[in-house]
Design an enzyme around this catalytic site. Sequence first.
Site, PDB file in Angstrom:
ATOM      1  CG  HIS A 123       4.263  -3.737   1.938  1.00  0.00           C
ATOM      2  ND1 HIS A 123       4.215  -3.025   3.190  1.00  0.00           N
ATOM      3  CD2 HIS A 123       4.958  -4.497   2.287  1.00  0.00           C
ATOM      4  CE1 HIS A 123       4.769  -3.287   4.820  1.00  0.00           C
ATOM      5  NE2 HIS A 123       5.427  -4.237   3.905  1.00  0.00           N
ATOM      6  CB  CYS A 183      -1.783   0.421   3.100  1.00  0.00           C
ATOM      7  SG  CYS A 183      -0.870   0.131   4.781  1.00  0.00           S
ATOM      8  NE  ARG A 192      -3.301  -1.291   8.326  1.00  0.00           N
ATOM      9  CZ  ARG A 192      -3.351  -0.824   8.725  1.00  0.00           C
ATOM     10  NH1 ARG A 192      -3.530   1.148   8.282  1.00  0.00           N
ATOM     11  NH2 ARG A 192      -2.130  -0.299  10.054  1.00  0.00           N
TER      12      ARG A 192
END
Length: 283
Positions: A123, A183, A192
């Site tokens: 993340h 991300c 991405r």
Amino acid sequence: MRLAKVLGGIGRSCITVGALLLLFVAYQLWGTGIREAQAQNQLDDEFAQVVETAEQDFPNPEERGSAAIPPEGDPVAKIVIPKIGVDKLVVEGVSVADLKKGPGPYPETPLPGQKGNAAIAGHRTTYGAPFNRVDELVAGDEIFVETVQGRFRYLVVEQLIVSPSQVEVLEDKGDNRLTLTACHPKFSARQRIVIVAELAADAPVFEAQVVSAPTSLDDISGEDASALPAILLGIICALIWLFAWLVGLRWKRWPAYGIALPFFLVCLFFFFEDFSRLLPSNF
């Protein structure tokens, strides 16, 4: 008079919704990090034990790669990126519960130190944001990864921006590389960011136990979660506030709200936790 009451009710409702949205944003940015930090502290001890056991059971590092894959959520590696301050345990699995603990290797890809393209997703803005600053990495920067087979040094060679459908970045390119994905841009899952690093020439290389690649860069989003826990916790939150309001009518409003507030916030924290699992991506 009636119109004024209606408008007042609408105004209070809008304020309440706005406050809840702000609290949810705060939870995403900081609350998820609390959960991740708790998990990382526990994983650190677990990984040290895993490495010690592997070294005792398999003196030859090559043999350790053939050991059984650990259960989901268990630590499989430790990644350190000195330039951007990353020092995280990597856990097996890509379910929502697993990814709350730390970065996760894509299914069916080799682990770092093994032949092929080792791919890890993390993340960028939630759950400790392990890959928050990967955009700062440039060619030549070092990435260290420790597994039960040893500690491996990778050197960054390039940075890419791709769409979630461009799975070719996870394919075996005939070399020994590490691919990090997150991300992009921040707070969005539209694209991405991909960091490609090659295994240092002086590092040992072991046989990989897997050969196929993921079919999507969306694996980091995790598995679907049930909506029932979020619904039940939402109802409990509403009941706590309703109870405080009713007590306030019969007693004193602000003392009643003050007593109920801690219980409401604790329940709201767990509601946000379960609600966030229903979102398509946690960035």
